[in-house]
Motif scaffolding. Structure first.
Motif, short mmCIF file in Angstrom:
data_model
loop_
_atom_site.label_atom_id
_atom_site.label_comp_id
_atom_site.label_asym_id
_atom_site.label_seq_id
_atom_site.Cartn_x
_atom_site.Cartn_y
_atom_site.Cartn_z
N ILE A 140 0.86 -1.18 0.00
CA ILE A 140 0.00 0.00 0.00
C ILE A 140 0.89 1.23 0.00
N ILE A 141 0.63 2.13 -0.94
CA ILE A 141 1.41 3.35 -1.10
C ILE A 141 0.48 4.54 -0.94
N ASP A 142 0.87 5.50 -0.10
CA ASP A 142 -0.01 6.64 0.15
C ASP A 142 0.09 7.67 -0.97
N THR A 143 -0.64 8.76 -0.81
CA THR A 143 -0.73 9.76 -1.89
C THR A 143 0.59 10.49 -2.13
N ALA A 144 1.50 10.43 -1.15
CA ALA A 144 2.80 11.07 -1.30
C ALA A 144 3.82 10.13 -1.95
N GLY A 145 3.44 8.89 -2.23
CA GLY A 145 4.35 7.93 -2.82
C GLY A 145 5.13 7.14 -1.80
N LYS A 146 4.75 7.20 -0.53
CA LYS A 146 5.44 6.46 0.53
C LYS A 146 4.78 5.10 0.74
N THR A 147 5.61 4.05 0.78
CA THR A 147 5.10 2.71 1.06
C THR A 147 4.77 2.61 2.54
N VAL A 148 3.48 2.44 2.85
CA VAL A 148 3.05 2.40 4.25
C VAL A 148 2.79 0.98 4.73
N LEU A 149 2.77 0.02 3.81
CA LEU A 149 2.55 -1.37 4.20
C LEU A 149 3.07 -2.30 3.12
N SER A 150 3.74 -3.37 3.54
CA SER A 150 4.19 -4.42 2.63
C SER A 150 4.14 -5.73 3.39
N GLU A 151 3.15 -6.58 3.07
CA GLU A 151 2.91 -7.78 3.87
C GLU A 151 2.45 -8.94 3.00
N LYS A 152 2.66 -10.15 3.51
CA LYS A 152 2.05 -11.34 2.93
C LYS A 152 0.60 -11.41 3.37
N ILE A 153 -0.28 -11.80 2.46
CA ILE A 153 -1.71 -11.87 2.76
C ILE A 153 -2.31 -13.10 2.10
N SER A 154 -3.58 -13.35 2.37
CA SER A 154 -4.37 -14.28 1.57
C SER A 154 -5.60 -13.52 1.07
N VAL A 155 -6.06 -13.87 -0.13
CA VAL A 155 -7.22 -13.19 -0.72
C VAL A 155 -8.28 -14.22 -1.07
N SER A 156 -9.54 -13.79 -1.01
CA SER A 156 -10.66 -14.65 -1.37
C SER A 156 -11.82 -13.75 -1.80
N GLY A 157 -12.84 -14.36 -2.38
CA GLY A 157 -13.98 -13.59 -2.85
C GLY A 157 -14.86 -13.11 -1.70
N HIS A 158 -15.51 -11.97 -1.90
CA HIS A 158 -16.38 -11.39 -0.89
C HIS A 158 -17.69 -10.97 -1.55
N GLY A 159 -18.80 -11.18 -0.83
CA GLY A 159 -20.09 -10.72 -1.35
C GLY A 159 -21.01 -11.87 -1.70
N ASN A 160 -22.19 -11.52 -2.16
CA ASN A 160 -23.19 -12.52 -2.50
C ASN A 160 -23.68 -12.29 -3.93
N GLY A 161 -24.81 -11.60 -4.08
CA GLY A 161 -25.35 -11.37 -5.42
C GLY A 161 -24.40 -10.60 -6.32
N ALA A 162 -23.79 -9.55 -5.76
CA ALA A 162 -22.87 -8.74 -6.56
C ALA A 162 -21.65 -9.55 -7.00
N TRP A 163 -21.22 -10.48 -6.14
CA TRP A 163 -20.06 -11.30 -6.50
C TRP A 163 -20.38 -12.18 -7.70
N LEU A 164 -21.62 -12.65 -7.78
CA LEU A 164 -22.02 -13.49 -8.90
C LEU A 164 -22.28 -12.68 -10.17
N ARG A 165 -22.78 -11.46 -10.02
CA ARG A 165 -23.27 -10.70 -11.18
C ARG A 165 -22.20 -9.88 -11.89
N PHE A 166 -21.19 -9.41 -11.16
CA PHE A 166 -20.29 -8.42 -11.73
C PHE A 166 -18.87 -8.96 -11.91
N LYS A 167 -18.24 -8.48 -12.96
CA LYS A 167 -16.85 -8.87 -13.23
C LYS A 167 -15.91 -8.26 -12.19
N LYS A 168 -16.19 -7.01 -11.81
CA LYS A 168 -15.40 -6.36 -10.76
C LYS A 168 -15.91 -6.85 -9.41
#
Length: 319
Positions: A140-168
């Motif tokens: 994550i880089i703030d508006t000044a261009g400074k890196t404020v976070l650099s971490e290992k994470i896991s990602v997964s889908g979130h939501g219900n109807g919108a998750w099924l309906r939309f590409k984004k």
């Protein structure tokens, strides 16, 4: 019909925003191998024009250039050497070797940027089924261009109807340990809300802010941010605290409960859920594995409230 993207152009040009660098690679390199983590890939529209969506901190008056090929690059007839100045929102002619294309540079204003790089190099597995999880790196880089976070994470889908309906799609982000993000309280679990169902991208943010001003028991905080997934600009998201039962968020007692509305297709076989008026299902998130008696009590409370709302009853109450 959308024409094929020239491979050489895509693999040749990427913008590495951490140092505001355009890096040019050999044509034969695979796309994934040619892109470093802190980069932005050009996106091609239906008419063949390439767009580069820069984060708000990119200096368009001084983009450094690293040409690792022997091919000459020109933009609007001028040779691209060690630095490049670009005009925003204007269509430029770009020539790479014998290939000629159009390119437009665009830039956000006053927004932090979230870069997520999955282990696979794409979001195919995560987007295939909502429960799928994948390891990734987040910067994550703030508006000044400074890196404020650099971490290992896991990602997964979130939501219900919108998750099924939309590409984004909205994305759950989980850290190994609680972290503070963009000035918000530390937490392990965060969500990138896509706001796909409303074009303004501000409705959820406004609701959160109004609820906070009303001094409710707990209201999630959220900050808008540009999101880049494996180098591709994914759009404007709301990086928000995930709603969950936790001492630092919703500190619930045995008499309380927490749930969410879901469509029938999103209810699992073992989920504690029931049908309410209006056709939606209410899934109980807390308590976990409620007893039959507790489930019946929650069901009655939720259905009473649902009917009162649907019937515009004056007898509304806080459950």
């Amino acid at each position: 019909m959308k024409r094929l993207i020239p491979l050489a152009i895509i693999t040749a040009i990427c913008l590495a925003i951490a140092g505001y660098v355009i890096r040019v690679y050999e044509d034969s390199r695979p796309i994934v191998d040619s892109i470093v983590f802190d980069s932005v890939k050009p996106w091609q529209s239906e008419d063949g024009t390439f767009y580069v969506f820069l984060p708000s901190f990119a200096d368009t008056n001084n983009l450094s250039v690293e040409n690792k090929t022997r091919k000459k690059i020109t933009i609007d007839g001028g040779a691209v050497e060690e630095t490049l100045k670009v005009d925003l929102n204007e269509k430029h002619d770009i020539v790479f070797g014998k290939q000629r294309e159009h390119i437009v540079f665009m830039k956000s204003a006053n927004l932090p940027a979230v870069f997520i790089d999955t282990d696979s190099g794409n979001m195919d597995y995560v987007n295939k089924e909502k429960g799928n999880k994948e390891s990734a790196e987040a910067v994550i880089i703030d508006t000044a261009g400074k890196t404020v976070l650099s971490e290992k994470i896991s990602v997964s889908g979130h939501g219900n109807g919108a998750w099924l309906r939309f590409k984004k799609k909205s994305i759950n982000v989980a850290f190994k340990e609680p972290v503070s993000v963009l000035g918000m309280n530390p937490s392990r679990n965060w969500v990138l809300l896509s706001n796909s169902v409303e074009a303004t991208n501000i409705r959820t943010k406004l609701v959160y802010d109004f609820a906070s001003k009303a001094r409710l028991r707990w209201t999630p905080r959220g900050e808008p941010a540009d999101v880049y997934l494996n180098g591709e600009y994914a759009g404007l998201y709301l990086l928000a605290e995930r709603i969950e039962a936790a001492p630092s968020k919703i500190n619930l007692s045995d008499k309380d409960f927490l749930g969410q509305l879901k469509s029938k297709t999103m209810i699992g076989k073992n989920d504690a859920a029931f049908l309410i008026d209006g056709g939606s299902y209410f899934e109980i998130k807390f308590p976990v594995n409620p007893s039959e008696r507790r489930l019946s009590e929650i069901e009655k409370s939720v259905k009473d409230a649902s009917r009162a709302i649907l019937n515009n009853s004056d007898n509304l109450f806080d459950i």
